[in-house]
Design a protein around this motif. Structure first.
Motif, short mmCIF file in Angstrom:
data_model
loop_
_atom_site.label_atom_id
_atom_site.label_comp_id
_atom_site.label_asym_id
_atom_site.label_seq_id
_atom_site.Cartn_x
_atom_site.Cartn_y
_atom_site.Cartn_z
N ILE A 1 50.04 55.78 66.99
CA ILE A 1 48.58 55.65 67.14
C ILE A 1 48.33 54.77 68.38
CG2 ILE A 1 46.44 54.85 66.09
CD1 ILE A 1 47.53 57.01 64.39
N GLU A 2 48.68 53.50 68.26
CA GLU A 2 48.47 52.58 69.38
C GLU A 2 49.78 52.06 69.96
OE1 GLU A 2 45.67 51.10 71.09
OE2 GLU A 2 44.78 52.93 70.30
N ILE B 1 47.79 58.26 70.33
CA ILE B 1 46.33 58.31 70.41
C ILE B 1 45.85 57.36 71.50
CG2 ILE B 1 44.19 57.75 69.19
CD1 ILE B 1 45.42 58.97 66.69
N GLY B 2 46.32 56.12 71.44
CA GLY B 2 45.92 55.18 72.48
C GLY B 2 47.10 54.48 73.13
N ILE C 1 45.14 60.50 73.92
CA ILE C 1 43.70 60.51 74.20
C ILE C 1 43.38 59.46 75.25
CG2 ILE C 1 41.40 60.12 73.25
CD1 ILE C 1 42.37 61.26 70.60
N SER C 2 43.85 58.24 75.03
CA SER C 2 43.49 57.19 75.99
C SER C 2 44.71 56.43 76.51
CB SER C 2 42.48 56.22 75.36
OG SER C 2 43.00 55.65 74.18
N ARG D 1 49.35 65.46 79.12
CA ARG D 1 47.91 65.60 78.97
C ARG D 1 47.34 64.32 78.35
NH1 ARG D 1 43.49 69.21 78.42
NH2 ARG D 1 41.79 67.74 78.36
N TRP E 1 43.38 62.13 78.05
CA TRP E 1 41.96 62.28 78.34
C TRP E 1 41.47 61.15 79.22
CZ3 TRP E 1 38.87 66.39 77.27
CH2 TRP E 1 39.48 67.41 76.54
N LYS E 2 41.66 59.94 78.76
CA LYS E 2 41.22 58.82 79.59
C LYS E 2 42.43 57.96 79.89
CE LYS E 2 37.83 55.15 79.97
NZ LYS E 2 36.86 54.32 79.28
N ASN F 1 44.36 65.32 83.17
CA ASN F 1 43.57 64.31 82.47
C ASN F 1 42.10 64.67 82.61
OD1 ASN F 1 42.70 63.44 84.99
ND2 ASN F 1 43.70 61.45 84.90
N HIS F 2 41.26 63.90 81.94
CA HIS F 2 39.82 64.11 82.09
C HIS F 2 39.30 63.14 83.13
CE1 HIS F 2 35.54 64.28 81.22
NE2 HIS F 2 35.76 65.36 80.49
N SER F 3 39.56 61.85 82.89
CA SER F 3 39.20 60.88 83.91
C SER F 3 40.38 59.93 84.12
CB SER F 3 37.95 60.10 83.49
OG SER F 3 38.09 59.60 82.18
#
Lengths: 296, 222
Positions: A146-147, A164-165, A182-183, A199, A201-202, A221-223
Protein backbone atom coordinates in the motif's frame (compact mmCIF):
# COMPACT_ATOMS: atom_id res chain seq x y z
CA UNK A 1 50.92 30.93 39.55
CA UNK A 2 48.27 28.74 41.17
CA UNK A 3 44.88 28.03 39.56
CA UNK A 4 42.07 30.25 40.62
CA UNK A 5 39.75 28.76 43.22
CA UNK A 6 36.89 28.33 40.74
CA UNK A 7 38.89 26.16 38.29
CA UNK A 8 38.42 22.80 40.06
CA UNK A 9 34.69 23.46 40.20
CA UNK A 10 34.76 24.44 36.53
CA UNK A 11 36.66 21.26 35.59
CA UNK A 12 34.26 19.13 37.63
CA UNK A 13 31.35 20.88 35.98
CA UNK A 14 32.81 20.29 32.50
CA UNK A 15 33.39 16.63 33.31
CA UNK A 16 29.81 16.27 34.48
CA UNK A 17 28.57 18.04 31.37
CA UNK A 18 30.68 15.73 29.19
CA UNK A 19 29.28 12.66 30.93
CA UNK A 20 25.75 13.96 30.50
CA UNK A 21 26.46 14.73 26.85
CA UNK A 22 27.66 11.17 26.28
CA UNK A 23 25.17 9.32 28.43
CA UNK A 24 21.91 11.07 27.56
CA UNK A 25 22.03 10.40 23.79
CA UNK A 26 23.11 6.86 24.56
CA UNK A 27 20.17 6.42 26.91
CA UNK A 28 17.83 8.00 24.38
CA UNK A 29 19.19 5.71 21.68
CA UNK A 30 18.73 2.73 23.92
CA UNK A 31 15.21 3.86 24.73
CA UNK A 32 14.36 4.34 21.06
CA UNK A 33 15.25 0.80 20.11
CA UNK A 34 14.32 -1.54 22.90
CA UNK A 35 15.09 -5.21 22.62
CA UNK A 36 12.37 -6.98 20.61
CA UNK A 37 9.74 -8.76 22.63
CA UNK A 38 9.84 -11.75 20.32
CA UNK A 39 12.38 -13.14 17.96
CA UNK A 40 11.85 -15.96 15.50
CA UNK A 41 14.60 -17.81 13.68
CA UNK A 42 13.94 -20.81 11.45
CA UNK A 43 15.72 -22.64 8.65
CA UNK A 44 14.22 -24.83 5.96
CA UNK A 45 15.92 -27.09 3.44
CA UNK A 46 14.54 -26.53 -0.03
CA UNK A 47 14.84 -27.88 -3.57
CA UNK A 48 15.54 -25.88 -6.70
CA UNK A 49 13.27 -22.90 -7.37
CA UNK A 50 11.51 -22.73 -4.01
CA UNK A 51 8.55 -20.43 -3.54
CA UNK A 52 8.62 -18.05 -0.59
CA UNK A 53 5.47 -16.14 0.35
CA UNK A 54 5.50 -13.31 2.89
CA UNK A 55 2.41 -11.59 4.29
CA UNK A 56 3.11 -8.76 6.67
CA UNK A 57 1.01 -5.69 7.45
CA UNK A 58 3.76 -3.35 8.60
CA UNK A 59 7.53 -3.38 8.90
CA UNK A 60 10.71 -3.91 6.97
CA UNK A 61 11.19 -7.00 4.86
CA UNK A 62 14.71 -7.68 3.67
CA UNK A 63 15.35 -10.63 1.38
CA UNK A 64 18.85 -11.55 0.25
CA UNK A 65 20.13 -14.43 -1.79
CA UNK A 66 22.83 -16.79 -0.56
CA UNK A 67 24.46 -19.91 -1.94
CA UNK A 68 22.84 -22.40 0.47
CA UNK A 69 19.83 -24.47 -0.53
CA UNK A 70 18.06 -23.23 2.54
CA UNK A 71 15.60 -20.54 3.47
CA UNK A 72 16.42 -18.75 6.69
CA UNK A 73 13.83 -16.59 8.39
CA UNK A 74 14.61 -14.15 11.17
CA UNK A 75 11.77 -12.01 12.47
CA UNK A 76 11.38 -9.52 15.27
CA UNK A 77 8.33 -7.86 16.71
CA UNK A 78 7.50 -6.00 19.90
CA UNK A 79 3.83 -6.60 20.47
CA UNK A 80 2.45 -9.68 22.21
CA UNK A 81 -0.78 -9.21 20.28
CA UNK A 82 0.77 -10.60 17.11
CA UNK A 83 2.98 -13.53 16.23
CA UNK A 84 5.25 -14.31 13.33
CA UNK A 85 5.42 -17.75 11.84
CA UNK A 86 7.09 -19.62 9.01
CA UNK A 87 5.98 -23.03 7.78
CA UNK A 88 7.10 -25.30 4.98
CA UNK A 89 4.80 -27.10 2.59
CA UNK A 90 6.78 -29.05 0.05
CA UNK A 91 9.05 -26.60 -1.69
CA UNK A 92 7.10 -23.59 -0.50
CA UNK A 93 7.80 -21.53 2.61
CA UNK A 94 4.94 -19.40 3.94
CA UNK A 95 5.90 -16.55 6.24
CA UNK A 96 3.10 -14.75 7.99
CA UNK A 97 2.39 -12.16 10.65
CA UNK A 98 -0.91 -12.91 12.36
CA UNK A 99 -2.94 -11.40 15.15
CA UNK A 100 -3.40 -13.19 18.47
CA UNK A 101 -6.06 -10.99 19.99
CA UNK A 102 -9.29 -9.68 18.54
CA UNK A 103 -8.10 -6.10 18.62
CA UNK A 104 -4.60 -5.12 17.61
CA UNK A 105 -3.60 -1.48 17.89
CA UNK A 106 -2.22 -0.09 14.62
CA UNK A 107 1.26 0.34 16.07
CA UNK A 108 1.33 -3.26 17.26
CA UNK A 109 1.26 -4.76 13.77
CA UNK A 110 4.89 -4.08 13.05
CA UNK A 111 7.22 -6.99 12.40
CA UNK A 112 10.62 -6.85 10.71
CA UNK A 113 11.99 -9.74 8.67
CA UNK A 114 15.48 -10.73 7.51
CA UNK A 115 15.17 -13.59 5.06
CA UNK A 116 17.86 -15.51 3.17
CA UNK A 117 16.87 -17.55 0.12
CA UNK A 118 18.59 -19.42 -2.73
CA UNK A 119 19.05 -17.10 -5.69
CA UNK A 120 16.56 -19.02 -7.84
CA UNK A 121 13.74 -18.54 -5.30
CA UNK A 122 10.39 -17.18 -6.39
CA UNK A 123 9.06 -14.48 -4.08
CA UNK A 124 5.52 -13.36 -3.35
CA UNK A 125 5.54 -10.45 -0.93
CA UNK A 126 2.64 -8.51 0.52
CA UNK A 127 3.53 -5.67 2.86
CA UNK A 128 1.15 -2.78 3.47
CA UNK A 129 3.44 -0.25 5.08
CA UNK A 130 7.14 -0.03 5.86
CA UNK A 131 9.54 -1.23 3.21
CA UNK A 132 10.59 -4.14 1.04
CA UNK A 133 14.18 -4.67 -0.02
CA UNK A 134 15.37 -7.55 -2.20
CA UNK A 135 18.96 -8.22 -3.24
CA UNK A 136 20.48 -10.72 -5.68
CA UNK A 137 17.37 -12.88 -6.13
CA UNK A 138 17.00 -14.10 -9.72
CA UNK A 139 13.62 -15.86 -9.57
CA UNK A 140 10.24 -14.39 -10.45
CA UNK A 141 8.86 -11.91 -8.00
CA UNK A 142 5.49 -10.41 -7.13
CA UNK A 143 5.38 -7.56 -4.63
CA UNK A 144 2.23 -5.76 -3.52
CA UNK A 145 2.20 -2.87 -1.06
CA UNK A 146 0.00 0.00 0.00
CA UNK A 147 2.48 2.61 1.21
CA UNK A 148 5.61 0.50 1.61
CA UNK A 149 8.51 1.43 -0.65
CA UNK A 150 10.07 -1.32 -2.74
CA UNK A 151 13.81 -1.48 -3.50
CA UNK A 152 15.29 -4.17 -5.73
CA UNK A 153 18.96 -4.64 -6.48
CA UNK A 154 20.56 -7.15 -8.86
CA UNK A 155 17.34 -9.05 -9.43
CA UNK A 156 16.03 -10.79 -12.53
CA UNK A 157 13.07 -12.89 -13.66
CA UNK A 158 9.55 -11.70 -14.21
CA UNK A 159 9.05 -8.90 -11.70
CA UNK A 160 5.59 -7.50 -11.00
CA UNK A 161 5.36 -4.68 -8.50
CA UNK A 162 2.14 -3.01 -7.44
CA UNK A 163 1.91 -0.20 -4.89
CA UNK A 164 -0.72 2.36 -4.10
CA UNK A 165 1.47 5.11 -2.74
CA UNK A 166 4.83 3.41 -2.23
CA UNK A 167 7.85 4.37 -4.31
CA UNK A 168 9.82 1.84 -6.34
CA UNK A 169 13.52 1.71 -7.11
CA UNK A 170 15.30 -0.88 -9.17
CA UNK A 171 19.07 -1.02 -9.54
CA UNK A 172 20.69 -3.42 -12.02
CA UNK A 173 17.48 -5.36 -12.57
CA UNK A 174 17.09 -7.71 -15.52
CA UNK A 175 14.31 -9.78 -17.04
CA UNK A 176 10.79 -8.49 -17.43
CA UNK A 177 9.41 -5.74 -15.26
CA UNK A 178 5.85 -4.54 -14.69
CA UNK A 179 5.30 -1.76 -12.17
CA UNK A 180 2.12 0.09 -11.32
CA UNK A 181 1.20 2.63 -8.70
CA UNK A 182 -1.21 5.47 -8.11
CA UNK A 183 1.04 8.01 -6.44
CA UNK A 184 4.41 6.29 -6.16
CA UNK A 185 7.47 7.39 -8.10
CA UNK A 186 9.74 4.97 -9.95
CA UNK A 187 13.48 4.98 -10.44
CA UNK A 188 15.23 2.54 -12.77
CA UNK A 189 19.00 2.62 -12.63
CA UNK A 190 21.43 0.55 -14.72
CA UNK A 191 18.54 -1.54 -15.89
CA UNK A 192 19.09 -4.55 -18.16
CA UNK A 193 15.46 -5.52 -18.81
CA UNK A 194 14.06 -6.45 -22.19
CA UNK A 195 10.53 -5.48 -21.28
CA UNK A 196 9.52 -2.67 -18.94
CA UNK A 197 5.96 -1.53 -18.36
CA UNK A 198 5.67 1.21 -15.76
CA UNK A 199 2.50 3.07 -14.96
CA UNK A 200 1.91 5.61 -12.22
CA UNK A 201 -0.70 8.33 -11.97
CA UNK A 202 0.92 10.99 -9.88
CA UNK A 203 4.59 10.18 -9.75
CA UNK A 204 7.90 10.70 -11.50
CA UNK A 205 9.54 8.02 -13.59
CA UNK A 206 13.29 8.08 -14.05
CA UNK A 207 14.78 5.57 -16.48
CA UNK A 208 18.51 5.14 -16.95
CA UNK A 209 19.11 1.74 -18.45
CA UNK A 210 19.93 -0.23 -21.55
CA UNK A 211 17.59 -0.37 -24.50
CA UNK A 212 18.04 -4.00 -25.49
CA UNK A 213 17.43 -5.08 -29.12
CA UNK A 214 13.74 -6.04 -29.54
CA UNK A 215 13.07 -4.73 -26.06
CA UNK A 216 9.94 -2.73 -25.30
CA UNK A 217 9.88 0.11 -22.79
CA UNK A 218 6.51 1.60 -21.98
CA UNK A 219 6.46 4.35 -19.37
CA UNK A 220 3.27 6.22 -18.59
CA UNK A 221 2.05 8.68 -15.99
CA UNK A 222 -0.72 11.22 -15.66
CA UNK A 223 1.23 14.03 -14.08
CA UNK A 224 4.84 14.32 -13.00
CA UNK A 225 8.12 13.95 -14.83
CA UNK A 226 9.19 11.12 -17.11
CA UNK A 227 12.93 11.32 -17.64
CA UNK A 228 14.72 8.89 -19.93
CA UNK A 229 18.48 8.85 -20.52
CA UNK A 230 20.10 7.57 -23.71
CA UNK A 231 23.61 7.08 -25.10
CA UNK A 232 24.78 7.80 -28.67
CA UNK A 233 25.08 4.06 -29.34
CA UNK A 234 21.51 3.22 -28.29
CA UNK A 235 19.04 2.05 -30.91
CA UNK A 236 15.33 2.64 -30.48
CA UNK A 237 12.05 3.75 -31.98
CA UNK A 238 10.61 6.53 -29.86
CA UNK A 239 7.07 7.71 -29.43
CA UNK A 240 6.66 10.31 -26.70
CA UNK A 241 3.39 12.15 -26.18
CA UNK A 242 2.18 14.51 -23.49
CA UNK A 243 -1.42 15.49 -23.99
CA UNK A 244 -1.30 18.72 -22.01
CA UNK A 245 2.32 18.87 -20.89
CA UNK A 246 5.70 19.20 -22.56
CA UNK A 247 8.13 16.92 -24.39
CA UNK A 248 11.84 17.77 -24.36
CA UNK A 249 13.95 15.59 -26.63
CA UNK A 250 17.72 15.64 -27.15
CA UNK A 251 17.76 12.57 -29.41
CA UNK A 252 18.05 13.34 -33.12
CA UNK A 253 15.34 11.17 -34.60
CA UNK A 254 14.79 10.07 -38.17
CA UNK A 255 11.22 10.16 -39.39
CA UNK A 256 9.92 6.93 -40.91
CA UNK A 257 8.35 7.44 -44.35
CA UNK A 258 4.64 7.09 -45.02
CA UNK A 259 3.52 7.19 -41.43
CA UNK A 260 1.95 10.60 -41.48
CA UNK A 261 -1.33 9.19 -40.21
CA UNK A 262 0.31 7.88 -37.07
CA UNK A 263 1.77 11.16 -35.96
CA UNK A 264 -0.02 12.02 -32.72
CA UNK A 265 -2.34 14.88 -33.48
CA UNK A 266 -2.84 15.95 -29.91
CA UNK A 267 -0.61 17.55 -27.34
CA UNK A 268 3.16 17.70 -27.67
CA UNK A 269 4.93 14.75 -29.16
CA UNK A 270 8.23 13.48 -30.38
CA UNK A 271 8.52 10.40 -32.50
CA UNK A 272 10.97 8.73 -34.82
CA UNK A 273 13.89 6.37 -35.00
CA UNK A 274 17.22 6.70 -33.24
CA UNK A 275 19.98 4.72 -34.99
CA UNK A 276 18.54 1.38 -36.18
CA UNK A 277 15.43 1.53 -34.01
CA UNK A 278 15.95 -1.90 -32.47
CA UNK A 279 14.08 -1.24 -29.24
CA UNK A 280 10.65 0.29 -28.90
CA UNK A 281 10.25 3.13 -26.42
CA UNK A 282 6.83 4.60 -25.70
CA UNK A 283 6.48 7.47 -23.23
CA UNK A 284 3.08 8.91 -22.44
CA UNK A 285 1.87 11.56 -20.05
CA UNK A 286 -1.39 13.43 -19.60
CA UNK A 287 -0.13 16.76 -18.31
CA UNK A 288 3.38 15.92 -17.17
CA UNK A 289 6.76 16.67 -18.71
CA UNK A 290 8.66 14.09 -20.73
CA UNK A 291 12.41 14.55 -21.02
CA UNK A 292 14.61 12.42 -23.26
CA UNK A 293 18.13 13.45 -22.33
CA UNK A 294 21.65 12.42 -23.27
CA UNK A 295 23.32 10.24 -20.67
CA UNK A 296 26.10 12.13 -18.95
CA UNK B 1 -10.28 11.90 -63.09
CA UNK B 2 -9.99 10.29 -59.68
CA UNK B 3 -13.31 10.80 -57.81
CA UNK B 4 -12.00 9.54 -54.45
CA UNK B 5 -9.73 11.81 -52.44
CA UNK B 6 -8.10 11.49 -49.03
CA UNK B 7 -11.24 12.74 -47.29
CA UNK B 8 -13.46 10.27 -49.09
CA UNK B 9 -11.19 7.32 -48.38
CA UNK B 10 -12.77 6.66 -45.01
CA UNK B 11 -16.03 5.80 -46.72
CA UNK B 12 -14.27 3.02 -48.62
CA UNK B 13 -12.27 1.57 -45.73
CA UNK B 14 -14.69 -1.29 -45.08
CA UNK B 15 -14.45 -2.58 -48.61
CA UNK B 16 -10.68 -2.15 -48.67
CA UNK B 17 -10.12 -3.90 -45.35
CA UNK B 18 -12.56 -6.70 -46.07
CA UNK B 19 -10.83 -7.28 -49.42
CA UNK B 20 -14.12 -7.14 -51.28
CA UNK B 21 -12.66 -7.11 -54.77
CA UNK B 22 -12.11 -3.82 -56.57
CA UNK B 23 -12.92 -0.59 -54.80
CA UNK B 24 -13.57 2.86 -56.16
CA UNK B 25 -10.64 3.97 -54.04
CA UNK B 26 -8.13 1.74 -55.80
CA UNK B 27 -7.11 4.49 -58.18
CA UNK B 28 -6.57 6.94 -55.39
CA UNK B 29 -4.49 4.45 -53.44
CA UNK B 30 -2.18 4.00 -56.42
CA UNK B 31 -1.50 7.71 -56.54
CA UNK B 32 -1.45 8.58 -52.83
CA UNK B 33 1.36 7.01 -50.79
CA UNK B 34 -0.04 8.36 -47.51
CA UNK B 35 -3.43 6.73 -47.95
CA UNK B 36 -1.80 3.56 -49.27
CA UNK B 37 0.37 3.46 -46.17
CA UNK B 38 -2.68 3.96 -43.95
CA UNK B 39 -4.57 1.09 -45.55
CA UNK B 40 -1.54 -1.17 -45.38
CA UNK B 41 -1.08 -0.37 -41.72
CA UNK B 42 -4.74 -0.99 -40.94
CA UNK B 43 -4.60 -4.30 -42.77
CA UNK B 44 -1.51 -5.26 -40.76
CA UNK B 45 -3.22 -4.30 -37.50
CA UNK B 46 -6.30 -6.28 -38.47
CA UNK B 47 -4.19 -9.30 -39.29
CA UNK B 48 -2.29 -9.05 -35.99
CA UNK B 49 -5.52 -8.68 -34.04
CA UNK B 50 -6.92 -11.80 -35.68
CA UNK B 51 -3.88 -13.63 -34.39
CA UNK B 52 -4.81 -12.61 -30.85
CA UNK B 53 -8.07 -14.47 -31.20
CA UNK B 54 -6.21 -17.76 -31.35
CA UNK B 55 -4.98 -17.47 -27.77
CA UNK B 56 -6.15 -20.22 -25.45
CA UNK B 57 -7.92 -18.19 -22.76
CA UNK B 58 -11.62 -18.59 -23.36
CA UNK B 59 -13.99 -16.70 -21.07
CA UNK B 60 -17.56 -17.99 -20.84
CA UNK B 61 -19.94 -17.53 -23.75
CA UNK B 62 -22.19 -15.27 -21.70
CA UNK B 63 -19.33 -12.75 -21.50
CA UNK B 64 -19.18 -12.59 -25.28
CA UNK B 65 -22.91 -12.28 -25.53
CA UNK B 66 -23.11 -9.40 -23.06
CA UNK B 67 -20.09 -7.67 -24.53
CA UNK B 68 -21.48 -7.93 -28.01
CA UNK B 69 -24.87 -6.58 -26.95
CA UNK B 70 -23.18 -3.71 -25.19
CA UNK B 71 -20.95 -2.78 -28.10
CA UNK B 72 -23.88 -2.94 -30.49
CA UNK B 73 -25.89 -0.71 -28.19
CA UNK B 74 -23.05 1.77 -28.21
CA UNK B 75 -23.03 1.64 -31.98
CA UNK B 76 -19.38 0.68 -31.96
CA UNK B 77 -19.96 -2.49 -33.92
CA UNK B 78 -22.58 -3.60 -36.38
CA UNK B 79 -23.90 -6.99 -37.37
CA UNK B 80 -21.04 -7.47 -39.78
CA UNK B 81 -18.26 -6.87 -37.25
CA UNK B 82 -17.99 -10.29 -35.64
CA UNK B 83 -14.34 -10.57 -36.60
CA UNK B 84 -13.36 -7.62 -34.46
CA UNK B 85 -15.42 -8.89 -31.57
CA UNK B 86 -13.61 -12.17 -31.72
CA UNK B 87 -10.34 -10.32 -31.59
CA UNK B 88 -11.07 -9.18 -28.05
CA UNK B 89 -10.76 -12.74 -26.82
CA UNK B 90 -7.02 -12.59 -26.65
CA UNK B 91 -7.13 -9.32 -24.75
CA UNK B 92 -9.65 -10.65 -22.29
CA UNK B 93 -7.44 -13.63 -21.68
CA UNK B 94 -4.91 -11.34 -20.11
CA UNK B 95 -7.43 -9.55 -17.90
CA UNK B 96 -7.17 -9.69 -14.11
CA UNK B 97 -10.15 -11.96 -13.49
CA UNK B 98 -9.84 -11.25 -9.79
CA UNK B 99 -12.10 -8.28 -10.50
CA UNK B 100 -15.01 -10.63 -10.81
CA UNK B 101 -14.83 -11.69 -7.18
CA UNK B 102 -18.09 -11.25 -5.31
CA UNK B 103 -16.94 -8.11 -3.59
CA UNK B 104 -16.40 -6.44 -6.93
CA UNK B 105 -18.40 -8.40 -9.41
CA UNK B 106 -19.66 -5.24 -11.02
CA UNK B 107 -16.18 -3.91 -11.56
CA UNK B 108 -15.49 -6.57 -14.17
CA UNK B 109 -17.88 -4.66 -16.36
CA UNK B 110 -15.55 -1.70 -16.07
CA UNK B 111 -12.82 -3.67 -17.73
CA UNK B 112 -15.15 -5.04 -20.38
CA UNK B 113 -16.35 -1.59 -21.29
CA UNK B 114 -12.85 -0.22 -21.35
CA UNK B 115 -11.90 -3.05 -23.67
CA UNK B 116 -14.90 -2.27 -25.77
CA UNK B 117 -13.68 1.22 -26.29
CA UNK B 118 -10.13 0.10 -26.91
CA UNK B 119 -11.49 -2.31 -29.47
CA UNK B 120 -13.31 0.42 -31.27
CA UNK B 121 -10.26 2.57 -31.89
CA UNK B 122 -9.71 1.55 -35.51
CA UNK B 123 -13.20 2.76 -36.28
CA UNK B 124 -13.00 5.99 -34.36
CA UNK B 125 -12.78 8.05 -37.48
CA UNK B 126 -16.19 6.78 -38.50
CA UNK B 127 -17.79 8.27 -35.47
CA UNK B 128 -18.39 11.90 -35.01
CA UNK B 129 -17.75 13.88 -31.87
CA UNK B 130 -21.29 13.97 -30.57
CA UNK B 131 -21.60 10.22 -30.91
CA UNK B 132 -18.44 9.75 -28.90
CA UNK B 133 -19.72 12.15 -26.30
CA UNK B 134 -23.02 10.29 -25.98
CA UNK B 135 -21.45 6.86 -25.79
CA UNK B 136 -18.78 8.03 -23.34
CA UNK B 137 -21.37 9.62 -21.09
CA UNK B 138 -23.52 6.48 -21.12
CA UNK B 139 -20.54 4.30 -20.32
CA UNK B 140 -19.15 6.48 -17.56
CA UNK B 141 -22.57 6.69 -15.92
CA UNK B 142 -22.67 2.93 -15.86
CA UNK B 143 -19.12 2.71 -14.57
CA UNK B 144 -19.87 5.15 -11.76
CA UNK B 145 -22.92 3.15 -10.78
CA UNK B 146 -20.95 -0.10 -10.78
CA UNK B 147 -18.14 1.32 -8.68
CA UNK B 148 -20.37 3.07 -6.19
CA UNK B 149 -21.35 -0.03 -4.19
CA UNK B 150 -17.82 -1.32 -3.52
CA UNK B 151 -16.73 2.22 -2.67
CA UNK B 152 -19.49 2.54 -0.07
CA UNK B 153 -18.60 -0.90 1.31
CA UNK B 154 -14.93 0.03 1.63
CA UNK B 155 -15.79 3.33 3.32
CA UNK B 156 -17.91 1.48 5.85
CA UNK B 157 -15.00 -0.67 7.03
CA UNK B 158 -12.33 2.00 6.78
CA UNK B 159 -12.28 2.57 10.55
CA UNK B 160 -10.96 -0.98 11.02
CA UNK B 161 -7.92 -0.33 8.82
CA UNK B 162 -4.47 0.69 9.97
CA UNK B 163 -4.67 4.54 9.97
CA UNK B 164 -1.75 4.77 7.53
CA UNK B 165 -3.52 2.41 5.13
CA UNK B 166 -6.84 4.22 5.53
CA UNK B 167 -5.20 7.58 4.88
CA UNK B 168 -3.42 6.20 1.83
CA UNK B 169 -6.66 4.79 0.47
CA UNK B 170 -8.53 8.06 0.94
CA UNK B 171 -5.75 10.14 -0.54
CA UNK B 172 -5.28 7.94 -3.58
CA UNK B 173 -9.00 7.47 -4.19
CA UNK B 174 -9.38 11.27 -4.19
CA UNK B 175 -6.49 11.43 -6.63
CA UNK B 176 -8.05 8.95 -9.02
CA UNK B 177 -11.47 10.63 -8.76
CA UNK B 178 -9.81 13.93 -9.59
CA UNK B 179 -8.10 12.38 -12.62
CA UNK B 180 -11.41 10.94 -13.76
CA UNK B 181 -12.88 14.45 -13.68
CA UNK B 182 -9.91 15.90 -15.55
CA UNK B 183 -10.08 13.20 -18.20
CA UNK B 184 -13.85 13.56 -18.58
CA UNK B 185 -13.35 17.29 -19.11
CA UNK B 186 -10.76 16.57 -21.79
CA UNK B 187 -13.03 14.08 -23.51
CA UNK B 188 -15.91 16.57 -23.43
CA UNK B 189 -13.68 19.21 -25.00
CA UNK B 190 -12.35 16.86 -27.65
CA UNK B 191 -14.51 13.73 -27.85
CA UNK B 192 -12.45 12.15 -30.60
CA UNK B 193 -9.20 12.45 -28.67
CA UNK B 194 -8.15 8.84 -28.39
CA UNK B 195 -5.47 9.49 -25.75
CA UNK B 196 -7.88 11.36 -23.48
CA UNK B 197 -10.37 8.49 -23.76
CA UNK B 198 -7.59 6.02 -22.96
CA UNK B 199 -6.72 7.95 -19.83
CA UNK B 200 -10.37 8.19 -18.83
CA UNK B 201 -10.97 4.46 -19.00
CA UNK B 202 -7.59 3.74 -17.43
CA UNK B 203 -8.65 5.94 -14.54
CA UNK B 204 -11.85 3.95 -14.04
CA UNK B 205 -9.85 0.74 -14.26
CA UNK B 206 -7.43 2.09 -11.66
CA UNK B 207 -10.31 2.94 -9.35
CA UNK B 208 -11.66 -0.60 -9.72
CA UNK B 209 -8.20 -2.00 -8.99
CA UNK B 210 -7.83 0.19 -5.91
CA UNK B 211 -11.18 -0.92 -4.53
CA UNK B 212 -10.27 -4.54 -5.25
CA UNK B 213 -6.95 -4.20 -3.47
CA UNK B 214 -8.60 -2.64 -0.42
CA UNK B 215 -11.26 -5.34 -0.33
CA UNK B 216 -8.60 -8.02 0.00
CA UNK B 217 -7.53 -7.80 3.62
CA UNK B 218 -4.76 -10.35 3.39
CA UNK B 219 -4.35 -13.31 5.69
CA UNK B 220 -3.61 -11.09 8.65
CA UNK B 221 -6.65 -8.87 8.35
CA UNK B 222 -5.99 -5.18 7.83
Amino acid sequence: MSDPAYLPRLRAGRMAATMVALLVPGMLLFGASPASADHLEKRFKVEARPVVTIHNPDGLISVKAWTKRQVQVQADHDSSNIEVDAVQTGNRIDILTRQLSDTVAPGDWRADYEIRVPEDAELQIHNDTGGVRVNDVLGDMNVETIEASVNLEDTAGYLTIKTIGGSFECVRCAGRLEVSSISGSFRFTDLHSYQVTARTWKGDIFFNGEFLPNGTYNLKNHSGLIEVRFSPGDSFDLRATSLKGRVQNEAKLMQPPNHAFFVPRVGESSFGTFNAGQAKVELTSFDGTISILKRE
Amino acid sequence: MDSVGCKELLGHLDALLEGEGRSAADGHLRDCPSCRSLVEDLQAIRKAARGLATLDAEPPARVWASLRVRLEEEGLIGQGRRGWLADVRGWLGAMPWRLSRPALAGASLVALLALGFALSRPFETRLNGSRWTRSTQRSTMLLNAQLNAPEVRTDSVLATFNPVVAASYQRNLALVDNYIQLCEKSVREDPENELARDYLYDAYQQKANLLTQMSEPGDYGR
